[in-house]
Write a protein that holds these residues in place. Structure first.
Motif, PDB file in Angstrom:
ATOM      1  N   LEU A 108       0.867  -1.170   0.000  1.00 22.28           N
ATOM      2  CA  LEU A 108       0.000   0.000   0.000  1.00 22.28           C
ATOM      3  C   LEU A 108       0.902   1.217   0.000  1.00 22.28           C
ATOM      4  O   LEU A 108       1.737   1.374   0.903  1.00 22.28           O
ATOM      5  N   VAL A 109       0.769   2.079  -0.990  1.00 24.97           N
ATOM      6  CA  VAL A 109       1.630   3.258  -1.088  1.00 24.97           C
ATOM      7  C   VAL A 109       0.756   4.502  -1.146  1.00 24.97           C
ATOM      8  O   VAL A 109      -0.417   4.436  -1.544  1.00 24.97           O
ATOM      9  N   PRO A 110       1.288   5.644  -0.739  1.00 19.23           N
ATOM     10  CA  PRO A 110       0.493   6.881  -0.786  1.00 19.23           C
ATOM     11  C   PRO A 110       0.080   7.202  -2.226  1.00 19.23           C
ATOM     12  O   PRO A 110       0.870   7.066  -3.152  1.00 19.23           O
ATOM     13  N   ALA A 111      -1.167   7.610  -2.386  1.00 22.25           N
ATOM     14  CA  ALA A 111      -1.658   8.018  -3.706  1.00 22.25           C
ATOM     15  C   ALA A 111      -1.502   9.523  -3.825  1.00 22.25           C
ATOM     16  O   ALA A 111      -2.435  10.285  -3.586  1.00 22.25           O
ATOM     17  N   GLY A 112      -0.314   9.943  -4.180  1.00 21.02           N
ATOM     18  CA  GLY A 112      -0.038  11.370  -4.268  1.00 21.02           C
ATOM     19  C   GLY A 112       1.063  11.769  -3.300  1.00 21.02           C
ATOM     20  O   GLY A 112       1.460  11.004  -2.418  1.00 21.02           O
ATOM     21  N   GLU A 113       1.571  12.980  -3.481  1.00 22.02           N
ATOM     22  CA  GLU A 113       2.694  13.451  -2.667  1.00 22.02           C
ATOM     23  C   GLU A 113       2.354  14.691  -1.861  1.00 22.02           C
ATOM     24  O   GLU A 113       3.246  15.399  -1.396  1.00 22.02           O
ATOM     25  N   THR A 114       1.057  14.951  -1.677  1.00 25.19           N
ATOM     26  CA  THR A 114       0.685  16.112  -0.869  1.00 25.19           C
ATOM     27  C   THR A 114       1.105  15.884   0.576  1.00 25.19           C
ATOM     28  O   THR A 114       1.195  14.740   1.045  1.00 25.19           O
ATOM     29  N   ASP A 115       1.338  16.981   1.290  1.00 23.93           N
ATOM     30  CA  ASP A 115       1.820  16.882   2.662  1.00 23.93           C
ATOM     31  C   ASP A 115       0.848  16.103   3.551  1.00 23.93           C
ATOM     32  O   ASP A 115       1.252  15.266   4.358  1.00 23.93           O
ATOM     33  N   GLY A 116      -0.455  16.353   3.383  1.00 24.30           N
ATOM     34  CA  GLY A 116      -1.437  15.673   4.213  1.00 24.30           C
ATOM     35  C   GLY A 116      -1.459  14.176   3.977  1.00 24.30           C
ATOM     36  O   GLY A 116      -1.552  13.391   4.929  1.00 24.30           O
ATOM     37  N   ALA A 125       1.849   4.047   9.420  1.00 24.50           N
ATOM     38  CA  ALA A 125       2.918   3.059   9.307  1.00 24.50           C
ATOM     39  C   ALA A 125       3.764   3.010  10.573  1.00 24.50           C
ATOM     40  O   ALA A 125       4.148   1.935  11.044  1.00 24.50           O
ATOM     41  N   GLU A 126       4.050   4.172  11.151  1.00 28.41           N
ATOM     42  CA  GLU A 126       4.894   4.216  12.346  1.00 28.41           C
ATOM     43  C   GLU A 126       4.191   3.621  13.558  1.00 28.41           C
ATOM     44  O   GLU A 126       4.769   2.818  14.291  1.00 28.41           O
ATOM     45  N   VAL A 127       2.947   4.003  13.782  1.00 29.00           N
ATOM     46  CA  VAL A 127       2.268   3.500  14.973  1.00 29.00           C
ATOM     47  C   VAL A 127       1.997   2.002  14.868  1.00 29.00           C
ATOM     48  O   VAL A 127       2.063   1.274  15.869  1.00 29.00           O
ATOM     49  N   MET A 128       1.734   1.513  13.671  1.00 32.87           N
ATOM     50  CA  MET A 128       1.517   0.079  13.512  1.00 32.87           C
ATOM     51  C   MET A 128       2.817  -0.680  13.686  1.00 32.87           C
ATOM     52  O   MET A 128       2.845  -1.789  14.224  1.00 32.87           O
ATOM     53  N   GLY A 129       3.932  -0.078  13.243  1.00 27.42           N
ATOM     54  CA  GLY A 129       5.224  -0.712  13.451  1.00 27.42           C
ATOM     55  C   GLY A 129       5.608  -0.771  14.916  1.00 27.42           C
ATOM     56  O   GLY A 129       6.184  -1.755  15.388  1.00 27.42           O
ATOM     57  N   ALA A 149      -5.358  -8.120   5.747  1.00 32.06           N
ATOM     58  CA  ALA A 149      -4.532  -7.793   6.907  1.00 32.06           C
ATOM     59  C   ALA A 149      -3.516  -6.754   6.474  1.00 32.06           C
ATOM     60  O   ALA A 149      -2.779  -6.965   5.495  1.00 32.06           O
ATOM     61  N   ILE A 150      -3.457  -5.651   7.178  1.00 33.98           N
ATOM     62  CA  ILE A 150      -2.545  -4.549   6.852  1.00 33.98           C
ATOM     63  C   ILE A 150      -1.557  -4.400   7.990  1.00 33.98           C
ATOM     64  O   ILE A 150      -1.943  -4.376   9.165  1.00 33.98           O
ATOM     65  N   ARG A 151      -0.283  -4.337   7.669  1.00 32.17           N
ATOM     66  CA  ARG A 151       0.731  -4.175   8.708  1.00 32.17           C
ATOM     67  C   ARG A 151       1.914  -3.391   8.166  1.00 32.17           C
ATOM     68  O   ARG A 151       2.051  -3.201   6.951  1.00 32.17           O
ATOM     69  N   ALA A 152       2.763  -2.953   9.072  1.00 24.17           N
ATOM     70  CA  ALA A 152       3.947  -2.190   8.687  1.00 24.17           C
ATOM     71  C   ALA A 152       5.110  -3.130   8.419  1.00 24.17           C
ATOM     72  O   ALA A 152       5.317  -4.109   9.140  1.00 24.17           O
ATOM     73  N   ARG A 153       5.849  -2.838   7.354  1.00 21.01           N
ATOM     74  CA  ARG A 153       7.056  -3.598   7.028  1.00 21.01           C
ATOM     75  C   ARG A 153       8.110  -2.606   6.560  1.00 21.01           C
ATOM     76  O   ARG A 153       7.977  -2.016   5.501  1.00 21.01           O
ATOM     77  N   GLU A 154       9.133  -2.433   7.383  1.00 18.16           N
ATOM     78  CA  GLU A 154      10.218  -1.512   7.057  1.00 18.16           C
ATOM     79  C   GLU A 154       9.669  -0.127   6.729  1.00 18.16           C
ATOM     80  O   GLU A 154       9.996   0.458   5.700  1.00 18.16           O
ATOM     81  N   GLN A 155       8.790   0.367   7.597  1.00 18.42           N
ATOM     82  CA  GLN A 155       8.208   1.709   7.507  1.00 18.42           C
ATOM     83  C   GLN A 155       7.292   1.899   6.306  1.00 18.42           C
ATOM     84  O   GLN A 155       6.973   3.029   5.928  1.00 18.42           O
ATOM     85  N   ALA A 156       6.873   0.805   5.712  1.00 16.08           N
ATOM     86  CA  ALA A 156       5.899   0.861   4.623  1.00 16.08           C
ATOM     87  C   ALA A 156       4.714  -0.012   5.020  1.00 16.08           C
ATOM     88  O   ALA A 156       4.831  -0.902   5.854  1.00 16.08           O
TER      89      ALA A 156
END
Length: 262
Positions: A108-116, A125-129, A149-156
């Motif tokens: 799962l990657v961000p759809a766009g590069e806006t700050d929000g 990603a951080e809190v799940m890690g 199932a969604i989880r963090a892997r190496e900050q992704a």
């Protein structure tokens, strides 16, 4: 970077994170075209009517299950409501999920590069890690609804489609499951496992079959002759003395001698 196969949003409470779905694996198998051995002509696959022995067009194909014939329109009545969201329903500990329930992995990657968008993605990603939790949710891909199932892997963030509980066969009735064991044999086996335990290094394991197949293709391209090895049809004999086999294995491990066949 692979092409996105789905785009939408990941909903975490009132937090909405626009995301795209990418396959996290790649197919490295060698794919061969089937040819007619007589003249090396490609073989075609056709849908034939077994009664009339004629080819059937795709639009003329019906659907039958358990004696009931359904049209494509009737089948579509069971399609889930198409949405563009993955709703997180709950969090569980990763260790509580039996790996047999995991199916196909995605990124799962961000759809766009806006700050929000980026900030919300990185936060989740951080809190799940940090908590080592897995988020459970559902989403629709094409015409099927999946438990994921969604989880963090190496900050992704990664997403794995999951099997439902009734798709996993129970262990009831599996030959050899349950029953009694001998304490001394269990203790030796535990010591053997401890002696063979290493840190997980995925790079240490390669697809040996694919490597052999690639070598055969290279040799054939150069005009070499391919000879298949003789098949070993001799089945391994049962261990006559389990305790003795465990003791010998431990002794070899302590001496640094190989314990695997081949």
């Amino acid at each position: 970077m692979p092409r996105p196969i789905w785009s939408g949003s990941l909903n975490f409470g009132l937090v909405n994170v626009p995301v795209r779905l990418l396959s996290a694996t790649r197919d490295l198998d060698l794919h061969f075209r089937q040819l007619h051995a007589k003249d090396d002509t490609p073989v075609e696959t056709r849908r034939m009517c077994s009664e009339e022995d004629v080819e059937v067009a795709y639009e003329d194909i019906g659907n039958e299950y358990d004696g009931v014939i359904l049209t494509d329109a009737e089948l579509s009545a069971a399609d889930p409501k198409k949405t563009k969201t993955i709703e997180i329903e709950a969090f569980v500990k990763l260790e509580e999920i039996d790996p047999i329930y995991f199916d196909h992995p995605y990124f799962l990657v961000p759809a766009g590069e806006t700050d929000g968008t980026v900030r919300a993605y990185r936060l989740l990603a951080e809190v799940m890690g940090r908590t080592d939790r897995v988020a459970l949710g559902r989403f629709v891909l094409r015409t099927k609804e999946y438990l994921v199932a969604i989880r963090a892997r190496e900050q992704a963030l990664t997403l794995s489609t999951m099997r439902f509980h009734d798709e996993v066969r129970p262990t009831d009735g599996i030959p050899g499951a349950g029953g009694r064991t001998k304490k001394a044999e269990v203790e030796r086996a535990l010591k053997m496992i401890d002696a063979m335990t290493v840190e997980w290094d995925p790079a240490g394991y390669e697809d040996e079959y694919r490597k052999r197949l690639q070598a055969i293709v290279r040799k054939k391209r150069k005009g070499g002759e391919i000879t298949a090895p003789k098949e070993d049809t001799q089945a391994a004999a049962p261990v006559p003395d389990l305790m003795a086999a465990l003791e010998e294995t431990l002794d070899r491990l302590q001496k640094g001698e190989p314990v695997l066949n081949g």
